[in-house]
Design a protein around this motif. Structure first.
Motif: not given
Length: 606
Positions: A134-148
Motif C-alpha cells: 500500500x506504500x506509494x511508489x512501490x513496485x511489487x513485481x520488481x521486488x520479486x524479480x530482485x529476490x529471484x
C-alpha cells in the motif's frame, strides 16, 4: 528410518531491518487468537527487550507458537541486523522453511542478502512475502524479480527458486496471492506455510538427539537450553549426557523440566518428541551447539558454524573520579564474569585478557553488536569504561594485510546524491551500483569497516536528515589505505568541579560543547569539540570575577548558551580516538582521555 511429522511446522521469519516482520507476527497472533487479552493486542509483541522497542529492531531470536488447522506452527523470529548474525545462524537450523519478508518499495537490501544466504545454506524452503504494497511508489513485481536474482546469485537450488509469493500489508493485516488485492486477512499466509513447508524430518524410534541453538538464563533455574529434537524423545526427569563434539567426553545430567512454545510463552510437558522445539532446564554447564543424547548412545551432531568477529574494543573497570556516584562500579572479577556470561549466550562474541588485569578485549560482529551489550550492562546499574572500536585485520598467504569490507546501501533524494558520493569516496568506498527510485537514488558501495565509524551521522548531516543507510559485512579484502579518523581536536577540562554558565559562554565560540551548566567535571574529561585540529585544555569552572564596577542592567542575563550536543552511546563510541575512552554509567555517557593527567599525556605523546 527418517519420516516427517505432519502435525507441526517449524518456520523462521527473516527480513531486513524495518521491513515489517514483527508487525506481521502481531497480526498473525491477533487473527488466530493465539494471544487472548482484553482490548487491543500490544504492538510489537515479539520485541520484549526495552532496547528492541526503542531501536525498532530484533536483537534476540525468539520462538512462539500458533495452532492453526490442527497443526502447531512454531514461528522463529530472527534478528534482521547483520550485527546479530550469530543469532540468525543458530536459529534458522531449527526451521524447515522460511518467510522471506521484502518491502515492496525498498526491495532487496543488504541484510536481506545476509539472512537469505543463511536460510538457503540450511536448505530451507522459502515463501516470499512482499509487504507494504500500500506504500506509494512501490513496485511489487520488481521486488520479486530482485529476490529471484539474489537467490540465483546466492546459489539457491532449483526447488528453492520455485517459491510461492504473497502480497499484502502486515500493518493492515491482509495477504493475497494477487498483487492488486487490498483486503482480506493474513490467513492465506498460514495456508501457504502448511501447503509449502514440509513437516520436520524425525527419527522417532532412534535414541535421543537434541541440539542446543540458544541459551536463556533464569535466576530461579539457571541456564535454559533452547533447541530442536532431531531424534527420539526427551522427558521430565530423564537422565541424559551432553556431548560437545566427537572427541569430547560426554557429561552426565538430568532434565529438570521440558517446556514447549505456546503462544508468546511456553507450557510444561511430560515429554516431547522429534521435531519439537523445546526449552530444557536442569543441565548447569550446557552450551550452544551441544548435543543432548541418550546415555547409551552419545553422538554429537555437527557443530553450528558461526562467522568470526570483525570489530573489537576494550572493556575496563572504571577509573573515573566520579566512580560510584551514579551506579555500581565493577571489580575486575565481576567484569570478567559478566562478559563470560554474555559470551556463553552470544557465541558471535569473544573475550580475551589484556596486559592490564582490569581491562578485557571484547570482539563482536559490529559496533551495534557491542553497543547493545554496553547498554544492557548500563541498564543493569553497572559502571564501566570502554575504548574506541577497531577492526580485526587478517593476513593472506603472502603476508598482505586484509581488512573487513562492508556492503553499504544509501537511499537519498536525488539532489543530495553527489554529496553522498563525495562523502563515501573520501572514506575509500567504491560505488558498485546506482538505481533511481521515485525521486531517490539507491546507491550501493563497498567500504572498509573502519571507515564506517561516524558515517551515519555524517550522512545525515550532509543530507539534512534525509539519508537512509544500511551496511553488512561483505568480505575480507586488501587494505585500501589510511583515512583520518577525526579532523578536529577536543576541549579537555583542566580541573574538577561543576561547569559554570559564564565559562561555557566564553568557550562555545571555540567549538561545540558536550556539556551544560552544572555538569560534574574532572581533569581529563572531554567537554567539547575544538574547531581546530589540536586538543586544548580549558577551565569550564571559571566564574565571572567580582568588581566594584556597576554593570549595565541585565548584563548577566544576556549570556546565551547554545544547547550542548548530547552524544548517544553509538555516537560517542564512533567519535573517540585511540587515546580516549567512553565512561558509561546508568545516568550519563561521558568521553574522557585515557590518561587524565595532562603531563602524563604529554609524556606518552613523546
Amino acid at each position: 528410518m527418517s519420516a516427517r511429522r505432519d502435525d507441526i511446522r517449524n518456520i523462521a521469519i527473516i527480513a531486513h531491518v524495518d521491513h515489517g516482520k514483527t508487525t506481521l507476527v502481531d497480526g498473525l497472533f491477533a487473527q488466530t487468537g493465539a494471544v487472548s487479552r482484553r482490548g487491543e493486542i500490544q504492538e510489537c509483541i515479539l520485541d520484549r527487550m526495552d532496547q528492541e522497542r526503542e531501536r525498532g529492531i530484533t536483537i534476540t531470536a525468539k520462538v512462539c507458537a500458533i495452532d492453526y488447522g490442527g497443526i502447531r506452527v512454531n514461528i522463529i523470529d530472527t534478528p534482521g541486523h547483520a550485527d546479530f548474525g550469530g543469532e540468525v545462524e543458530r536459529v534458522v537450523r531449527m526451521a524447515d522453511g522460511c518467510l522471506l519478508l521484502v518491502d515492496a518499495f525498498e526491495g532487496v537490501m543488504p541484510q536481506t542478502r545476509f539472512v537469505l544466504r543463511k536460510a538457503l545454506e540450511c536448505g530451507l524452503k522459502p515463501i516470499v512475502v512482499v509487504n507494504k504494497i500500500d506504500k506509494a511508489g512501490c513496485e511489487p513485481a520488481s521486488a520479486v524479480d530482485a529476490v529471484f536474482d539474489l537467490m540465483v546469485e546466492l546459489g539457491a537450488e532449483d526447488w528453492q527458486l520455485d517459491f510461492p509469493v504473497l502480497y499484502g500489508s502486515g500493518r493492515d493485516r491482509y495477504m493475497n496471492s494477487e498483487p492488486n488485492a487490498r483486503s482480506g486477512d493474513l490467513l492465506p499466509l498460514l495456508d501457504a506455510v502448511l501447503a509449502q513447508v514440509p513437516g520436520p524430518p524425525v527419527e522417532a524410534d532412534a535414541p535421543l538427539r537434541l541440539q542446543v541453538s540458544n541459551i536463556e538464563h533464569s535466576d530461579f533455574v539457571g541456564r535454559i537450553a533452547v533447541g530442536r529434537i532431531y531424534a527420539g524423545e526427551v522427558a521430565t526427569g530423564q537422565s541424559v549426557v551432553v556431548v560437545t563434539d566427537s572427541s569430547a567426553t560426554p557429561r552426565r545430567g538430568r532434565v529438570l523440566e521440558v517446556r514447549r512454545p505456546l503462544g508468546l510463552g511456553d507450557e510444561a510437558v511430560e515429554r516431547a518428541s522429534a521435531g519439537d522445539v523445546v526449552r530444557i532446564t536442569g543441565i548447569a554447564d550446557i552450551g550452544i551447539s551441544d548435543t543432548i543424547c541418550d546415555p547409551e548412545h552419545p553422538a554429537a551432531l555437527p557443530a553450528i558454524p558461526i562467522d568470526e568477529p570483525t570489530i573489537r574494543m576494550t572493556f575496563g573497570v572504571t577509573s573515573s573520579p566520579l566512580a560510584g556516584q551514579e551506579g555500581k562500579p565493577l571489580q575486575s572479577r565481576d567484569l570478567k564474569a559478566r562478559l563470560e556470561r554474555e559470551c556463553a549466550r552470544n557465541v558471535a562474541m569473544r573475550i580475551a585478557s589484556t596486559e592490564r588485569p582490569d581491562v578485557y578485549e571484547v570482539s563482536g560482529r559490529g559496533l551495534l553488536h557491542l553497543s547493545v551489550l554496553i547498554e544492557t550492562m548500563r541498564r543493569e546499574g553497572l559502571e564501566l569504561q570502554v575504548g574506541s572500536p577497531t577492526v580485526i585485520y587478517h593476513e593472506d598467504e603472502r603476508g598482505h594485510r586484509l581488512e573487513p569490507i562492508e556492503l553499504a546501501s544509501v537511499d537519498v533524494p536525488e539532489e543530495f546524491a553527489s554529496k553522498v558520493m563525495n562523502l563515501m569516496l573520501e572514506r575509500r568506498a567504491v560505488l558498485s551500483a546506482m538505481e533511481p527510485r521515485s525521486g531517490h537514488q539507491h546507491l550501493t558501495f563497498t567500504i572498509p569497516s573502519r571507515c564506517t565509524f561516524g558515517l551515519r551521522t555524517a550522512l545525515l548531516t550532509a543530507t539534512q536528515g534525509e539519508a537512509i543507510y544500511h551496511a553488512i559485512f561483505h568480505a575480507y579484502e586488501p587494505y585500501r589505505g589510511d583515512v583520518p579518523r577525526r579532523s578536529v581536536g577536543a576541549m579537555i577540562s583542566k580541573c574538577a568541579g561543576e561547569a559554570v554558565g559564564f565559562a561555557l559562554f566564553n568557550l562555545q565560540d571555540r567549538g561545540t560543547l558536550f556539556i551544560g551548566p552544572g555538569a560534574p567535571l574532572y581533569e581529563g574529561l572531554i567537554v567539547g569539540e575544538h574547531a581546530k585540529e589540536e586538543d586544548i585544555i580549558v577551565n569550564p569552572t571559571r566564574e565571572k570575577k567580582l568588581t566594584n564596577m556597576r554593570n549595565a542592567a541585565g548584563a548577566d542575563e544576556a549570556i546565551k548558551l547554545t544547547p550542548p550536543r548530547l552524544m548517544t552511546l553509538e555516537e560517542a563510541l564512533e567519535y573517540i580516538g585511540d587515546d580516549e575512552l567512553v565512561e558509561v554509567t546508568p545516568k550519563n555517557i561521558r568521553m574522557r582521555k585515557a590518561l587524565l593527567d595532562a603531563t602524563a599525556r604529554k609524556r606518552a605523546g613523546r
